[in-house]
Design an enzyme around this catalytic site. Structure first.
Site, PDB file in Angstrom:
ATOM      1  N   HIS A 113      44.134  51.867  37.215  1.00 33.88           N
ATOM      2  CA  HIS A 113      43.495  51.967  38.519  1.00 33.88           C
ATOM      3  C   HIS A 113      44.517  52.290  39.602  1.00 33.88           C
ATOM      4  O   HIS A 113      45.720  52.079  39.448  1.00 33.88           O
ATOM      5  CB  HIS A 113      42.772  50.663  38.879  1.00 33.88           C
ATOM      6  CG  HIS A 113      43.692  49.501  39.081  1.00 33.88           C
ATOM      7  ND1 HIS A 113      44.351  48.871  38.044  1.00 33.88           N
ATOM      8  CD2 HIS A 113      44.081  48.846  40.216  1.00 33.88           C
ATOM      9  CE1 HIS A 113      45.092  47.890  38.511  1.00 33.88           C
ATOM     10  NE2 HIS A 113      44.955  47.856  39.838  1.00 33.88           N
ATOM     11  N   ASP A 115      44.934  51.089  43.593  1.00 34.07           N
ATOM     12  CA  ASP A 115      44.428  49.946  44.345  1.00 34.07           C
ATOM     13  C   ASP A 115      43.368  50.329  45.370  1.00 34.07           C
ATOM     14  O   ASP A 115      43.560  51.241  46.178  1.00 34.07           O
ATOM     15  CB  ASP A 115      45.575  49.229  45.060  1.00 34.07           C
ATOM     16  CG  ASP A 115      46.441  48.400  44.115  1.00 34.07           C
ATOM     17  OD1 ASP A 115      45.933  48.013  43.055  1.00 34.07           O
ATOM     18  OD2 ASP A 115      47.612  48.146  44.457  1.00 34.07           O
ATOM     19  N   HIS A 272      48.153  52.325  37.989  1.00 33.42           N
ATOM     20  CA  HIS A 272      48.946  51.339  37.260  1.00 33.42           C
ATOM     21  C   HIS A 272      48.048  50.459  36.408  1.00 33.42           C
ATOM     22  O   HIS A 272      46.826  50.429  36.564  1.00 33.42           O
ATOM     23  CB  HIS A 272      49.807  50.497  38.201  1.00 33.42           C
ATOM     24  CG  HIS A 272      49.045  49.755  39.250  1.00 33.42           C
ATOM     25  ND1 HIS A 272      48.572  50.347  40.392  1.00 33.42           N
ATOM     26  CD2 HIS A 272      48.671  48.443  39.340  1.00 33.42           C
ATOM     27  CE1 HIS A 272      47.943  49.463  41.144  1.00 33.42           C
ATOM     28  NE2 HIS A 272      47.983  48.292  40.517  1.00 33.42           N
ATOM     29  N   ARG A 287      51.228  40.374  45.996  1.00 31.18           N
ATOM     30  CA  ARG A 287      51.153  41.759  46.480  1.00 31.18           C
ATOM     31  C   ARG A 287      50.885  41.822  47.973  1.00 31.18           C
ATOM     32  O   ARG A 287      50.056  41.093  48.507  1.00 31.18           O
ATOM     33  CB  ARG A 287      50.033  42.500  45.739  1.00 31.18           C
ATOM     34  CG  ARG A 287      50.013  44.006  45.979  1.00 31.18           C
ATOM     35  CD  ARG A 287      48.807  44.637  45.309  1.00 31.18           C
ATOM     36  NE  ARG A 287      47.585  44.417  46.084  1.00 31.18           N
ATOM     37  CZ  ARG A 287      46.355  44.625  45.607  1.00 31.18           C
ATOM     38  NH1 ARG A 287      46.184  44.994  44.346  1.00 31.18           N
ATOM     39  NH2 ARG A 287      45.295  44.416  46.371  1.00 31.18           N
TER      40      ARG A 287
END
Length: 321
Positions: A113, A115, A272, A287
């Site tokens: 995906h 983000d 990623h 994150r």
């Protein structure tokens, strides 16, 4: 050790310039390690510029030995690169700007995906800090979506250059995982209930023009629901064909996390995948993301919101918590 800038006429002092970080490639198409920098607040502008240039060139960059960082230091570093988003459009893990991804087995991110592509302003940059690293497994893999586009044959480029796709947060993490217990409390913080608390749907061009480099990249990943104008069967077949181009091994880099590592990636040019192979050991990474632009297609059209507003997620908020 520092060097000095040339002195302008009439100047008696100069601002010191630090030794700039070095950048070492770790993959032919994606990935580099940046060495010789201690991340945190008040970095010299030329250090920040070097880091940003490395990111744009290599799509994902890694920093070892950043054990000193806490949430505040991670945020302070990120703010030198751009405005912060809130932690997530729907999920709350206790911080206004830091998303804790904490798991002891299955992870919500063990699927390819980019983000938050279900909103219009897709985040520009993601910065991930290793907090608790399992003794084995738990690697993250990145793929270069610019290189994937560049490698398309002319017939495939002709197909995708004008193609659009619908992205939503309806993606079923649990059903797509190999966790036999389903939506268990030990799963990643991005559980199904929170993730779908507000419904988002956005139409994006399949090929976007990068706002800083001008490169063309493929906008795909697991939030893609269907291609505009294609039925479910056709969308599924085309999605697999294009995703396979993105995730070819030659187009990827795999990072083995160590405590104190930081990874930073260009979310406009990558996908990623977090590998859930660490048994019942704890894994926590945190994150921070930076506000991005609305994607622009090759012919100049911008993404269109169908449902859900990202204004709260992408607001410029100077109050850090």
């Amino acid at each position: 050790m520092t060097s000095t800038l040339d002195r302008p006429a009439g100047s008696t002092t100069t601002a010191p310039v630090p030794t700039l970080p070095t950048v070492r490639k770790v993959g032919g198409r994606i990935g580099a390690v940046v060495e010789g920098v201690t991340l945190g607040p008040d970095l010299h502008p030329e250090v920040v510029a070097t880091v940003r240039a490395a990111l744009l060139a290599h799509k994902v960059v890694f920093f070892r030995g950043q054990d000193h960082l806490d949430d505040a230091g991670q945020l302070a570093f990120a703010q030198q690169l751009g405005a912060l988003t809130t932690a997530h459009p729907t999920v709350n893990t206790g911080s206004a700007h830091v998303l804790s991804l904490n798991a002891t087995k299955g992870m919500a991110a063990n699927s390819w995906h980019t983000d938050v592509t279900f909103v219009d302003k897709i985040p520009a940059i993601s910065i991930l800090r290793g907090v608790t690293i399992p003794p084995y497994g738990g690697n993250t893999v990145w793929a270069n979506t610019v290189a994937a586009y560049d490698a398309l044959t002319p017939p495939l480029r002709a197909l995708v250059d004008g193609l659009w796709a619908v992205h939503t947060n309806e993606y079923d993490y649990v059903a797509s995982s190999e966790d036999p217990e389903g939506d268990s409390p030990d799963r990643d913080a991005l559980d199904r209930g929170q993730f779908r608390a507000t419904y988002y749907e956005t139409e994006h061009p399949v090929v976007r023009v990068h706002p800083e480099t001008g490169e063309r990249s493929l906008v795909l990943g697991h939030f893609l629901k269907r291609f505009v104008g294609l039925n479910t069967s056709e969308s599924s077949a085309l999605f697999k064909l294009l995703q396979d181009r993105v995730t070819r091994l030659e187009n990827t880099v795999r990072w083995q996390w160590q405590p104190g590592d930081v990874a930073m990636w260009d979310n406009r040019a990558t996908q990623h995948y977090a590998v859930a192979d660490f048994d019942n050991h704890r894994r926590e990474v945190r994150r921070v993301t930076l506000v991005g632009d609305v994607p622009v297609s090759i012919d100049g059209r911008t993404s269109r919101v169908v449902a859900g507003s990202s204004d709260a997620y992408t607001r410029i908020d100077e109050l850090i918590s």
